[in-house]
Design a protein around this motif. Structure first.
Motif, mmCIF file in Angstrom:
data_model
loop_
_atom_site.group_PDB
_atom_site.id
_atom_site.type_symbol
_atom_site.label_atom_id
_atom_site.label_comp_id
_atom_site.label_asym_id
_atom_site.label_seq_id
_atom_site.Cartn_x
_atom_site.Cartn_y
_atom_site.Cartn_z
ATOM 1 N N GLY A 117 0.314 -32.730 18.468
ATOM 2 C CA GLY A 117 -0.580 -32.500 19.592
ATOM 3 C C GLY A 117 0.114 -32.670 20.930
ATOM 4 O O GLY A 117 -0.090 -31.869 21.857
ATOM 5 N N ALA A 118 0.950 -33.699 21.048
ATOM 6 C CA ALA A 118 1.691 -33.911 22.290
ATOM 7 C C ALA A 118 2.642 -32.754 22.559
ATOM 8 O O ALA A 118 2.774 -32.284 23.703
ATOM 9 N N PRO A 158 -5.618 -26.391 20.407
ATOM 10 C CA PRO A 158 -5.659 -27.850 20.544
ATOM 11 C C PRO A 158 -7.039 -28.446 20.289
ATOM 12 O O PRO A 158 -7.151 -29.547 19.737
ATOM 13 N N SER A 174 9.645 -30.724 23.657
ATOM 14 C CA SER A 174 8.465 -30.843 22.797
ATOM 15 C C SER A 174 8.867 -31.202 21.370
ATOM 16 O O SER A 174 8.166 -31.974 20.691
ATOM 17 N N ALA A 214 -7.081 -22.531 24.552
ATOM 18 C CA ALA A 214 -7.501 -23.896 24.247
ATOM 19 C C ALA A 214 -8.064 -24.050 22.841
ATOM 20 O O ALA A 214 -8.271 -25.171 22.375
ATOM 21 N N LEU A 245 1.038 -29.614 24.018
ATOM 22 C CA LEU A 245 0.730 -29.655 25.451
ATOM 23 C C LEU A 245 1.947 -29.326 26.310
ATOM 24 O O LEU A 245 1.805 -29.080 27.514
ATOM 25 N N MET A 246 3.130 -29.312 25.710
ATOM 26 C CA MET A 246 4.367 -29.107 26.466
ATOM 27 C C MET A 246 4.947 -27.709 26.316
ATOM 28 O O MET A 246 5.852 -27.335 27.061
#
Length: 338
Positions: A59-60, A75, A8, A72, A63-64
């Motif tokens: 943001g990516a 995000p 990440s 949630a 998610l990892m």
């Protein structure tokens, strides 16, 4: 950290590094350019809005990583803040639009983590739970805007975010909070990647899409640290204290003097230094020295001696306030006070 957590960090760094020049090309095509002016510190036109690349990187990474408090809410709130900043980069939005969105995001975030536990000062509980929870909402909104206020010198906001993210990551990992440590590390990695393009002389600015993102993520990390008990609110405040003190003290000074706090100005300490002839590189260098010589030792001490974390934060704040005052007084003495 797990392999996914390390990946990440790599994703945050690489995505931000690669996407930032694409964001710059987009900004130039759309005419998203900050022109020099009497209330600005740069002397040449610079594209803005590059922080959207940083937001994508963070943001990516989010998610990892392992789950973080609030599920949630983080995000979703990040998406809302980035969208708000992206819209503002294209056409300035009224406070009546920006503030309700920020309040809603902050309230949802605090509700998602179950509110804020009682805060302690020198081992003693301060106030009831019902007092700290609404104050946390206001503090998050302030943090969201704080980095926007302080984003006025090349590399300053991205540099501080990289440092703050790094020290918070170390604090979380030391407490065994892998998910939060990875998120803080991803913020540091993305900020460092953006700093490559934003360092003096800046080739692109964060814009609201980036500065609001930095403030939002750091506010969430402070909230999550408080809720989990891994990093106290006082230690988290120390990690971002140079920006908190400059922005807050400048706001209060403008209010006391009867000036409008929300209008463009050059009253921040770093802006006073630039008016005195300091280069953007020198201002950034001074921030690095301040972070390493004052903030880092204070953060480590507050983390290792939690019974004194609030007192250490207070002493750090007083020291930084003295530096803020000295910069403003020096600018005034040289007849560069505005």
């Amino acid at each position: 950290m797990t392999a996914a957590s390390w990946m990440s960090l790599v994703a945050a760094f690489v995505l931000t590094l690669v996407l930032t020049p694409l964001a710059r090309a987009y900004a130039r095509r759309r005419g998203l350019i900050d022109q020099p002016g009497p209330r600005r510190s740069h002397v040449a036109p610079v594209a803005r809005g590059g922080g959207v690349a940083l937001a994508v990187g963070v943001g990516a990474a989010a998610l990892m990583i392992p789950p973080v408090p609030g599920g949630a809410a983080f995000p979703v709130g990040l998406l809302a803040i980035v969208a708000l900043g992206f819209a503002d980069d294209h056409r300035p939005l009224r406070v009546a639009i920006r503030l309700p969105v920020q309040l809603a995001v902050a309230a949802a975030l605090v509700a998602a983590v179950g509110g804020v536990p009682v805060i302690e000062f020198a081992g003693q509980s301060i106030g009831p739970w019902l007092a700290w929870t609404p104050l946390a909402v206001l503090a998050i909104v302030w943090m969201i805007n704080l980095f926007n206020f302080m984003d006025g010198s090349d590399g300053l906001a991205s540099g501080q975010a990289a440092f703050s993210g790094l020290v918070l990551a170390l604090g979380f990992l030391d407490a065994g909070e892998t998910g939060l440590g990875a998120l803080a590390g991803a913020l540091a990695a993305a900020s460092l990647a953006f700093l490559f393009w934003n360092r003096p002389p800046a080739r692109i600015f964060l814009g609201d899409s980036g500065s609001l993102t930095l403030g939002y993520v750091l506010a969430f990390l402070a909230l999550a640290g408080t809720v989990t008990g891994s990093v106290s609110v006082w230690a988290a405040a120390i990690a971002v204290s140079p920006f908190v003190i400059d922005a807050t003290a400048t706001l209060l000074a403008r209010l006391v003097s009867g000036r409008e706090w929300y209008t463009p100005h050059r009253d921040h300490a770093y802006q006073c230094l630039i008016r005195m002839g300091w280069s953007h590189a020198r201002v950034l260098g001074a921030l690095v020295v301040l972070d390493l010589a004052v903030v880092l030792p204070a953060f480590v001490l507050a983390s290792k001696v939690p019974a004194w974390d609030a007192a250490i934060a207070a002493c750090t704040g007083v020291m930084l306030l003295a530096i803020w005052s000295a910069a403003r007084q020096r600018a005034k003495a040289e007849n560069r006070d505005e």
